[in-house]
Design a protein around this motif. Sequence first.
Motif, mmCIF file in Angstrom:
data_model
loop_
_atom_site.group_PDB
_atom_site.id
_atom_site.type_symbol
_atom_site.label_atom_id
_atom_site.label_comp_id
_atom_site.label_asym_id
_atom_site.label_seq_id
_atom_site.Cartn_x
_atom_site.Cartn_y
_atom_site.Cartn_z
ATOM 1 N N LEU A 70 1.027 -1.300 -0.082
ATOM 2 C CA LEU A 70 -0.058 0.166 -0.006
ATOM 3 C C LEU A 70 0.777 1.254 -0.127
ATOM 4 O O LEU A 70 1.821 1.325 1.147
ATOM 5 N N ILE A 71 0.801 2.070 -0.834
ATOM 6 C CA ILE A 71 1.585 3.399 -1.143
ATOM 7 C C ILE A 71 0.784 4.581 -0.873
ATOM 8 O O ILE A 71 -0.489 4.513 -1.640
ATOM 9 N N THR A 72 0.801 5.313 0.269
ATOM 10 C CA THR A 72 0.115 6.347 0.453
ATOM 11 C C THR A 72 1.206 7.401 0.659
ATOM 12 O O THR A 72 2.180 7.581 0.753
ATOM 13 N N GLY A 73 0.475 8.783 0.677
ATOM 14 C CA GLY A 73 1.130 10.099 0.914
ATOM 15 C C GLY A 73 0.499 11.193 0.090
ATOM 16 O O GLY A 73 -0.557 11.142 -0.164
ATOM 17 N N PHE A 74 1.233 12.075 -0.106
ATOM 18 C CA PHE A 74 1.325 13.277 -0.932
ATOM 19 C C PHE A 74 2.360 13.919 -1.281
ATOM 20 O O PHE A 74 3.370 13.848 -0.508
ATOM 21 N N VAL A 75 2.326 14.850 -2.303
ATOM 22 C CA VAL A 75 3.466 15.776 -2.945
ATOM 23 C C VAL A 75 3.068 17.154 -3.098
ATOM 24 O O VAL A 75 1.918 16.875 -3.749
ATOM 25 N N SER A 76 3.823 18.170 -2.303
ATOM 26 C CA SER A 76 3.272 19.459 -2.378
ATOM 27 C C SER A 76 3.871 20.200 -3.734
ATOM 28 O O SER A 76 5.193 19.952 -3.609
ATOM 29 N N LEU A 77 3.134 20.828 -4.607
ATOM 30 C CA LEU A 77 3.735 21.156 -5.904
ATOM 31 C C LEU A 77 3.329 22.683 -6.073
ATOM 32 O O LEU A 77 2.258 23.035 -5.903
ATOM 33 N N GLY A 78 4.341 23.294 -6.689
ATOM 34 C CA GLY A 78 4.115 24.569 -7.101
ATOM 35 C C GLY A 78 5.008 24.733 -8.759
ATOM 36 O O GLY A 78 5.409 23.768 -8.974
ATOM 37 N N CYS A 79 4.215 25.745 -9.484
ATOM 38 C CA CYS A 79 4.704 26.045 -10.800
ATOM 39 C C CYS A 79 4.547 27.446 -11.328
ATOM 40 O O CYS A 79 3.564 28.017 -10.621
ATOM 41 N N ASP A 80 5.277 27.664 -12.235
ATOM 42 C CA ASP A 80 4.789 28.860 -12.808
ATOM 43 C C ASP A 80 3.927 29.286 -13.795
ATOM 44 O O ASP A 80 3.520 30.420 -14.248
ATOM 45 N N TYR A 81 3.183 28.171 -14.064
ATOM 46 C CA TYR A 81 2.183 28.316 -15.152
ATOM 47 C C TYR A 81 1.384 27.008 -15.002
ATOM 48 O O TYR A 81 1.620 25.996 -15.385
ATOM 49 N N PHE A 82 0.004 27.211 -14.581
ATOM 50 C CA PHE A 82 -1.110 26.326 -14.676
ATOM 51 C C PHE A 82 -0.865 25.121 -13.918
ATOM 52 O O PHE A 82 -1.716 24.940 -12.935
ATOM 53 N N LYS A 83 -0.433 24.138 -14.246
ATOM 54 C CA LYS A 83 -0.298 22.774 -13.527
ATOM 55 C C LYS A 83 0.975 21.959 -13.654
ATOM 56 O O LYS A 83 1.705 22.202 -14.432
ATOM 57 N N ASN A 84 1.028 21.113 -12.743
ATOM 58 C CA ASN A 84 1.937 20.001 -12.614
ATOM 59 C C ASN A 84 1.424 18.572 -12.765
ATOM 60 O O ASN A 84 0.355 18.231 -12.474
ATOM 61 N N TYR A 85 2.330 17.777 -13.025
ATOM 62 C CA TYR A 85 1.987 16.122 -13.348
ATOM 63 C C TYR A 85 2.777 15.500 -12.372
ATOM 64 O O TYR A 85 3.941 15.913 -12.170
ATOM 65 N N ARG A 160 7.354 24.114 -2.362
ATOM 66 C CA ARG A 160 7.429 25.741 -2.604
ATOM 67 C C ARG A 160 6.701 26.062 -3.513
ATOM 68 O O ARG A 160 6.453 25.249 -4.356
ATOM 69 N N SER A 161 6.384 27.262 -3.664
ATOM 70 C CA SER A 161 6.014 28.106 -4.660
ATOM 71 C C SER A 161 6.986 28.468 -5.588
ATOM 72 O O SER A 161 8.016 28.345 -5.355
ATOM 73 N N TYR A 162 6.533 28.631 -6.813
ATOM 74 C CA TYR A 162 7.369 29.187 -8.031
ATOM 75 C C TYR A 162 8.200 30.382 -7.669
ATOM 76 O O TYR A 162 9.452 30.525 -7.642
ATOM 77 N N SER A 163 7.357 31.211 -7.158
ATOM 78 C CA SER A 163 7.737 32.640 -6.847
ATOM 79 C C SER A 163 8.974 32.333 -5.648
ATOM 80 O O SER A 163 9.794 33.182 -5.490
ATOM 81 N N ASP A 164 8.406 31.681 -4.563
ATOM 82 C CA ASP A 164 9.153 31.755 -3.370
ATOM 83 C C ASP A 164 9.724 32.937 -2.837
ATOM 84 O O ASP A 164 10.812 32.967 -2.402
ATOM 85 N N ARG A 165 8.821 33.821 -2.809
ATOM 86 C CA ARG A 165 9.490 35.259 -2.188
ATOM 87 C C ARG A 165 9.627 34.830 -0.449
ATOM 88 O O ARG A 165 8.893 34.009 0.091
ATOM 89 N N ASN A 166 10.727 35.658 -0.120
ATOM 90 C CA ASN A 166 11.166 35.683 1.307
ATOM 91 C C ASN A 166 9.926 36.608 2.053
ATOM 92 O O ASN A 166 10.356 37.743 2.491
ATOM 93 N N ASN A 167 8.799 36.324 2.317
ATOM 94 C CA ASN A 167 7.722 37.140 2.872
ATOM 95 C C ASN A 167 6.883 36.250 3.709
ATOM 96 O O ASN A 167 6.317 35.282 3.524
ATOM 97 N N SER A 168 6.922 36.652 5.082
ATOM 98 C CA SER A 168 6.337 35.769 6.176
ATOM 99 C C SER A 168 4.783 35.778 5.940
ATOM 100 O O SER A 168 4.324 34.833 6.286
ATOM 101 N N GLY A 169 4.157 36.286 4.981
ATOM 102 C CA GLY A 169 2.879 36.307 4.649
ATOM 103 C C GLY A 169 2.275 35.436 3.645
ATOM 104 O O GLY A 169 1.440 35.138 3.211
ATOM 105 N N TYR A 170 3.477 35.099 2.894
ATOM 106 C CA TYR A 170 3.240 34.486 1.421
ATOM 107 C C TYR A 170 4.153 33.497 1.067
ATOM 108 O O TYR A 170 5.103 33.407 1.791
ATOM 109 N N ASP A 171 3.709 32.725 -0.096
ATOM 110 C CA ASP A 171 4.796 31.567 -0.421
ATOM 111 C C ASP A 171 5.335 30.788 0.589
ATOM 112 O O ASP A 171 6.734 30.584 0.901
ATOM 113 N N GLU A 172 4.561 29.864 1.188
ATOM 114 C CA GLU A 172 4.963 28.866 2.173
ATOM 115 C C GLU A 172 5.899 28.024 1.685
ATOM 116 O O GLU A 172 6.058 27.705 0.392
#
Length: 185
Positions: A70-85, A160-172
């Motif tokens: 049984l394989i379970t889990g999740f992967v957290s993804l960001g990108c610069d345009y639209f979607k990831n595979y 991480r998000s694509y932009s990955d800004r060093n801002n405590s309120g965004y881009d976790e």
Amino acid sequence: MTGQINVNKIGARTGTTINMESGHKIMMPGSIIQTQSMTLTAATTASSNSYTDSGLTLDITPTSATSKILITGFVSLGCDYFKNYIKVLRDGTDLAVGDEAGTRERVYASVLPADTGWDSYGVQSAPINLLDSPNTTSSVNYKVQFKCYRGTGGTASVNRSYSDRNNSGYDERTISVLTVQEIAV
């Protein structure tokens, strides 16, 4: 020689606990024989038309060739345009992808990191839940790969998000998790 005891009920002689020596197991269908798990905290990016290893990878050696994994889990993804595979692989081979249909991409899952226009700021988790039959008692490797749907024109990221800004309120910054469990049949 294998022995057999036929009983309708097992109870503790005293108290409510029945102990078993370390290393011994009761094997009944559906029981978990072993568990391997990892949490990925590192962030990574990839700009490629090919799938890239996410860093989520585990080896497990089944105790029986009839066991399921049984394989379970999740992967957290960001990108610069639209979607990831994403794809989930066993020993380098795709485990489960959609049916072939024209030139459409065959993947395990796709995720949109955010609404259109905010793509580069979002992170979205793709869940993983598969039951595999490796039919072996040799070591088996499971891993998750990812890519941006635009291929060479896009950049995808893990944890991480694509932009990955060093801002405590965004881009976790996030985590991704992979767990494999041997299940008795």
